[in-house]
Write a protein that holds these residues in place. Sequence first.
Motif, PDB file in Angstrom:
ATOM      1  N   SER A  97       0.857  -1.181   0.000  1.00 51.06           N
ATOM      2  CA  SER A  97       0.000   0.000   0.000  1.00 51.06           C
ATOM      3  C   SER A  97       0.892   1.228   0.000  1.00 51.06           C
ATOM      4  N   THR A 107       1.036   5.737  -0.498  1.00 54.83           N
ATOM      5  CA  THR A 107       0.253   6.950  -0.280  1.00 54.83           C
ATOM      6  C   THR A 107      -0.511   7.334  -1.537  1.00 54.83           C
ATOM      7  N   GLY A 161      -2.496  11.393   0.742  1.00 58.90           N
ATOM      8  CA  GLY A 161      -2.573  10.677   2.002  1.00 58.90           C
ATOM      9  C   GLY A 161      -3.576  11.214   3.004  1.00 58.90           C
ATOM     10  N   CYS A 188      -8.983   6.530  -3.132  1.00 60.09           N
ATOM     11  CA  CYS A 188      -8.610   5.623  -2.048  1.00 60.09           C
ATOM     12  C   CYS A 188      -9.749   5.360  -1.075  1.00 60.09           C
ATOM     13  N   ARG A 246      -4.497   5.743   1.109  1.00 60.70           N
ATOM     14  CA  ARG A 246      -3.516   4.868   0.481  1.00 60.70           C
ATOM     15  C   ARG A 246      -4.182   3.945  -0.523  1.00 60.70           C
ATOM     16  N   ALA A 256       2.086   1.916   3.616  1.00 63.59           N
ATOM     17  CA  ALA A 256       1.832   3.291   4.038  1.00 63.59           C
ATOM     18  C   ALA A 256       0.772   3.288   5.141  1.00 63.59           C
TER      19      ALA A 256
END
Length: 382
Positions: A148, A150, A156, A207, A212, A241
């Motif tokens: 995983s 960012t 993020g 995401c 991430r 991440a």
Amino acid sequence: MAKRDYYETLGVARTATEADLKRAYRQMALKYHPDRNPGDAAAEAKFKEANEAYEVLKDPQKRAAYDQFGHQAFEAGMGGGRGGQAGFDFSSFADVFDDLFGDFMGGGGGGGRRRGGSPRGADLRYNLAITLEEAFAGKKAQIRVPTSVTCEGCHGSGSESGSEPVTCPTCRGAGRVRAQQGFFTVERTCPTCQGTGRTITNPCKGCSGSGRVEREKTLAVTIPAGVEDGTRIRLSGEGEAGIRGGQPGDLYIFVSVAPHRLFKRDGMHLFCRVPIPMTKAALGGQIEVPTIEGKRLRVAVPEGTQTGRQIRLKGKGMTELQGQARGDMFVELVVETPVKLTKRQQELLREFEKAGDGSNSHQPESEGFFARVKELWDELRD
């Protein structure tokens, strides 16, 4: 009964810094904690008193109110310490406990999450197989690790561009919530924000608000010369991440060294079995043996060599990990008996046998063996 001055309770000056307060409270809390003083009412009272004092003085706003108005600032439910009440708060001691044991219990930077912080990413494991030659010389390798990373869309944060996470309404940004359970106040991770202290109102579409995404990452790895089977190499920050900007985990590379078709390894030393003809073993001579760096080395075979004899070649073994030294190489000689002899070869061997005149003097191992057998028979007859 009048309460003691909070500064006096902790044994610090009124100009004490936050670090001074925490240090003084930690000493008192560990000294008078009920678990260390079972059945000691006086120690329990001092523990409660110290807890109440620290609860007020560690908070800048409460401390300012106390400095101006004293204990009256917290009377009639106006906030402040709860140390004198039956269900006093253990959060101050929890702060100290986190400082002392957080690294072991998941409260520090090494794992889990900090107070009000985003969860740390998971550590990853990668198994890397190398040859013995690569273990000897070292290796630079590129590996591909599914992990995983960012999210580039929200960097993020977990929020769509133009929006920001908001303070969690449940824990008010603390990342933890408290619940009263009898005499104790229990603190746990906030279920709404999962300990981050913030919630996402407009999640990033890339995401889904986690900050991430799943990707395959290519990394350059240097395997040092002399590495052994089972060695673990840690790449800091190359794990998964963290969620919504949390610290990344680490990547651990576990090295396995494949068995070699010629050499066996024992630490820094190498062992190699080399077959030699019966005639060379009897008459002596020279043979060529391979080395781990891919070269050939001439080795002298003494006359009358027997199977199992070892010849030590200094400095021809494995390299030392993170050093300049090298181990040794041990060549074990194995005498081969010829097969599928021609008639002429058979005749020559028979002549050789007859030339021995029935004596085993040219066969030291056989001579010694039969001598021991004769001794055994003599002992049995006696």
